[in-house]
Design an enzyme around this catalytic site. Structure first.
Site, PDB file in Angstrom:
ATOM      1  N   ASP A  60      17.893   8.571  19.934  1.00  0.00           N
ATOM      2  CA  ASP A  60      17.601   8.180  18.548  1.00  0.00           C
ATOM      3  C   ASP A  60      18.030   6.732  18.314  1.00  0.00           C
ATOM      4  O   ASP A  60      19.049   6.463  17.686  1.00  0.00           O
ATOM      5  CB  ASP A  60      18.335   9.141  17.605  1.00  0.00           C
ATOM      6  CG  ASP A  60      18.134   8.804  16.142  1.00  0.00           C
ATOM      7  OD1 ASP A  60      17.111   8.188  15.809  1.00  0.00           O
ATOM      8  OD2 ASP A  60      19.012   9.173  15.328  1.00  0.00           O
ATOM      9  N   LEU A  61      17.226   5.801  18.841  1.00  0.00           N
ATOM     10  CA  LEU A  61      17.559   4.380  18.714  1.00  0.00           C
ATOM     11  C   LEU A  61      16.639   3.641  17.743  1.00  0.00           C
ATOM     12  O   LEU A  61      16.864   2.473  17.456  1.00  0.00           O
ATOM     13  CB  LEU A  61      17.546   3.701  20.089  1.00  0.00           C
ATOM     14  CG  LEU A  61      18.557   4.263  21.098  1.00  0.00           C
ATOM     15  CD1 LEU A  61      18.520   3.455  22.391  1.00  0.00           C
ATOM     16  CD2 LEU A  61      19.970   4.288  20.530  1.00  0.00           C
ATOM     17  N   LYS A  62      15.600   4.316  17.267  1.00  0.00           N
ATOM     18  CA  LYS A  62      14.731   3.766  16.210  1.00  0.00           C
ATOM     19  C   LYS A  62      14.288   2.333  16.527  1.00  0.00           C
ATOM     20  O   LYS A  62      14.502   1.412  15.742  1.00  0.00           O
ATOM     21  CB  LYS A  62      15.436   3.814  14.855  1.00  0.00           C
ATOM     22  CG  LYS A  62      15.863   5.204  14.405  1.00  0.00           C
ATOM     23  CD  LYS A  62      16.512   5.154  13.019  1.00  0.00           C
ATOM     24  CE  LYS A  62      16.979   6.515  12.553  1.00  0.00           C
ATOM     25  NZ  LYS A  62      18.161   7.002  13.305  1.00  0.00           N
ATOM     26  N   ASP A  65      10.487  -3.681  16.801  1.00  0.00           N
ATOM     27  CA  ASP A  65      10.429  -5.048  17.316  1.00  0.00           C
ATOM     28  C   ASP A  65       8.966  -5.420  17.520  1.00  0.00           C
ATOM     29  O   ASP A  65       8.073  -4.629  17.195  1.00  0.00           O
ATOM     30  CB  ASP A  65      11.216  -5.142  18.635  1.00  0.00           C
ATOM     31  CG  ASP A  65      11.948  -6.474  18.790  1.00  0.00           C
ATOM     32  OD1 ASP A  65      11.287  -7.521  18.623  1.00  0.00           O
ATOM     33  OD2 ASP A  65      13.154  -6.463  19.071  1.00  0.00           O
ATOM     34  N   THR A  69       8.120  -6.031  23.151  1.00  0.00           N
ATOM     35  CA  THR A  69       9.541  -5.704  23.305  1.00  0.00           C
ATOM     36  C   THR A  69       9.806  -4.234  23.020  1.00  0.00           C
ATOM     37  O   THR A  69      10.534  -3.559  23.761  1.00  0.00           O
ATOM     38  CB  THR A  69      10.381  -6.589  22.366  1.00  0.00           C
ATOM     39  OG1 THR A  69      10.134  -7.963  22.686  1.00  0.00           O
ATOM     40  CG2 THR A  69      11.863  -6.294  22.508  1.00  0.00           C
TER      41      THR A  69
END
Length: 234
Positions: A60-62, A65, A69
């Site tokens: 869960d890093l959401k 960008d 990337t």
């Protein structure tokens, strides 16, 4: 293996404490969510430790960008072997499409790719503060439709929006729901909450539950009770 509905949100600042908790529960009863704090502290090696113990991991890093990337970060998550990874739907269709396309070579082994709509802590005044003159529910609908049109597997949304999104976007579009509190639990910092049974009935596919399990005296029993309560509605 059955499709576990409960995702336990790990929230520890010491890896030893996290693993001590994990060793009290069974990978057949739940999946695990690793968020920004723990991943920044412990890195990919911690995810490997969870995999060694047989757990599926929602990373869960959401990511949010530029398309190139973001998609490369999603590919890095796939290389780790995670079960699910997410991106912010507000990053737009090109970003989400690039992230989906980069996973295609992984075939059946690719992680589920999920869009984040409106954070469950956000209320109308919070959206107004970032220039969005729109109710949270309407913004969720808009971003969820964009996520589906971008070819992603589903969205993170509150349980209150689940029935609406299932109706709009179809039963195969996965709904991942935080803010779930078993009956009698403290509300905490989530604004839009619901019990596990109510969330499944409303259309949620996966339930993210943290402190009611991680801070329980007997987390294995709490998980068992939740899974038993869900059996009649699955």
């Amino acid at each position: 293996m059955k499709d576990q509905k409960v995702i336990v949100a790990l929230d520890y600042d010491r890896q030893a404490d996290a693993l001590a908790f994990v060793d009290k529960i069974d990978p057949s009863s739940c999946r695990l969510k690793v968020g920004k704090e723990m991943f920044t502290l412990f890195g990919p090696e911690f995810v490997k430790e969870l995999h060694k113990r047989g757990f599926s991991v929602f990373l869960d890093l959401k990511f949010h960008d530029i398309p190139n990337t973001c998609s490369k970060a999603v590919r890095a998550a796939a290389e780790m072997g995670v079960w699910m990874v997410n991106v912010h739907a507000s990053g737009g269709e090109r970003m989400m499409t690039a992230s989906r396309e980069i996973l295609e070579p992984y075939g059946k082994d690719r992680p589920l790719l999920i869009g984040v709509t409106v954070l469950t802590s956000m209320e109308q005044q919070d959206l107004a503060g970032i220039g969005l003159d729109i109710a949270p529910q309407e913004q969720v609908k808009r971003l969820a439709a964009l996520t589906k049109n971008s070819g992603l597997d589903g969205v993170v949304c509150s349980a209150q929006e689940a029935s609406m999104l299932k109706a709009d976007l179809g039963k195969y579009f996965k709904l991942v729901t935080p803010g779930i509190r078993p009956v009698g639990s403290d509300v905490g910092d989530q604004k839009r909450i619901m019990t596990p049974v109510d969330a499944i009935i409303s259309g949620s596919d996966y339930l993210v539950i943290g402190r009611p399990i991680t801070q329980a005296e007997n987390p294995s029993q709490v998980l068992n009770d939740i899974n038993l309560s869900l059996a009649p509605v699955l």
